[in-house]
Design a protein around this motif. Sequence first.
Motif, mmCIF file in Angstrom:
data_model
loop_
_atom_site.group_PDB
_atom_site.id
_atom_site.type_symbol
_atom_site.label_atom_id
_atom_site.label_comp_id
_atom_site.label_asym_id
_atom_site.label_seq_id
_atom_site.Cartn_x
_atom_site.Cartn_y
_atom_site.Cartn_z
ATOM 1 N N UNK A 54 10.567 37.134 76.908
ATOM 2 C CA UNK A 54 11.581 38.176 76.737
ATOM 3 C C UNK A 54 11.700 38.557 75.268
ATOM 4 N N UNK A 55 11.513 39.844 75.007
ATOM 5 C CA UNK A 55 11.708 40.349 73.651
ATOM 6 C C UNK A 55 13.180 40.235 73.293
ATOM 7 N N UNK A 56 13.446 39.825 72.075
ATOM 8 C CA UNK A 56 14.823 39.700 71.626
ATOM 9 C C UNK A 56 15.344 38.278 71.668
ATOM 10 N N UNK A 57 14.581 37.364 72.245
ATOM 11 C CA UNK A 57 14.919 35.940 72.209
ATOM 12 C C UNK A 57 13.849 35.281 71.352
ATOM 13 N N UNK A 58 14.267 34.746 70.223
ATOM 14 C CA UNK A 58 13.310 34.276 69.232
ATOM 15 C C UNK A 58 13.520 32.809 68.891
ATOM 16 N N UNK A 59 12.429 32.133 68.696
ATOM 17 C CA UNK A 59 12.404 30.772 68.178
ATOM 18 C C UNK A 59 11.586 30.845 66.903
ATOM 19 N N UNK A 60 12.260 30.952 65.755
ATOM 20 C CA UNK A 60 11.616 31.316 64.499
ATOM 21 C C UNK A 60 11.272 30.103 63.644
ATOM 22 N N UNK A 61 10.329 29.335 64.092
ATOM 23 C CA UNK A 61 9.780 28.238 63.306
ATOM 24 C C UNK A 61 8.322 28.066 63.705
ATOM 25 N N UNK A 62 7.518 27.611 62.768
ATOM 26 C CA UNK A 62 6.095 27.440 63.048
ATOM 27 C C UNK A 62 5.744 26.017 63.452
ATOM 28 N N UNK A 63 6.566 25.072 63.106
ATOM 29 C CA UNK A 63 6.317 23.673 63.398
ATOM 30 C C UNK A 63 6.569 23.378 64.875
ATOM 31 N N UNK A 64 5.602 22.756 65.524
ATOM 32 C CA UNK A 64 5.742 22.423 66.946
ATOM 33 C C UNK A 64 6.856 21.407 67.141
ATOM 34 N N UNK A 65 6.934 20.422 66.270
ATOM 35 C CA UNK A 65 7.986 19.414 66.417
ATOM 36 C C UNK A 65 9.370 20.037 66.210
ATOM 37 N N UNK A 66 9.490 20.963 65.273
ATOM 38 C CA UNK A 66 10.763 21.657 65.048
ATOM 39 C C UNK A 66 11.133 22.515 66.248
ATOM 40 N N UNK A 67 10.140 23.140 66.887
ATOM 41 C CA UNK A 67 10.408 23.928 68.097
ATOM 42 C C UNK A 67 10.939 23.045 69.214
ATOM 43 N N UNK A 68 10.316 21.886 69.397
ATOM 44 C CA UNK A 68 10.734 20.982 70.470
ATOM 45 C C UNK A 68 12.147 20.472 70.220
ATOM 46 N N UNK A 69 12.420 20.054 68.993
ATOM 47 C CA UNK A 69 13.760 19.564 68.662
ATOM 48 C C UNK A 69 14.800 20.663 68.837
ATOM 49 N N UNK A 70 14.475 21.867 68.356
ATOM 50 C CA UNK A 70 15.398 23.000 68.499
ATOM 51 C C UNK A 70 15.676 23.296 69.960
ATOM 52 N N UNK A 71 14.637 23.342 70.780
ATOM 53 C CA UNK A 71 14.826 23.636 72.205
ATOM 54 C C UNK A 71 15.662 22.571 72.897
ATOM 55 N N UNK A 72 15.463 21.305 72.527
ATOM 56 C CA UNK A 72 16.263 20.236 73.130
ATOM 57 C C UNK A 72 17.732 20.347 72.715
ATOM 58 N N UNK A 73 17.984 20.658 71.447
ATOM 59 C CA UNK A 73 19.370 20.804 70.985
ATOM 60 C C UNK A 73 20.025 22.022 71.637
ATOM 61 N N UNK A 74 19.295 23.126 71.723
ATOM 62 C CA UNK A 74 19.840 24.333 72.357
ATOM 63 C C UNK A 74 20.079 24.080 73.845
#
Length: 126
Positions: free
Chosen positions: A21-41
């Motif tokens: 979906x356009x307009x929903x962004x996860x703005x980090x390049x690090x895979x580990x940061x993406x995983x941590x962010x998604x778990x916190x969200x």
Amino acid sequence: MGLIIRLLITAFSLWLATVLIDGIELTTDSVSQKIITLLIVAVIFGVINAVLRPIIKVVGCGFYVLTLGLIALVVNGALFLLTSWIAGQFDLPFHVDEFWPSAVLGALLVGIVSWLLNMLVPDGDD
């Protein structure tokens, strides 16, 4: 164990929403940061839904009846947008641009994917 699996399912659903979906962004390049962010969200999203959804349903039950449940799309979108705002307050790289169509479609996608995947997980009564 079931709670952790459901948390992972919600995090996967959120990731899928950022991809599709356009307009929903996860703005980090690090895979580990993406995983941590998604778990916190996913935790934030779960807490918001556990606390606010029942209150909204009780207070607005007339609107649910009047609109034959379609107001739930608006409520889900608003709760998804609230999740994005709270994530922003914690400086998490997760952002939803606008209510329509991003938040509404994102909440709809997360809800459907989570529901489908949660059907595959036994709930302890089986």
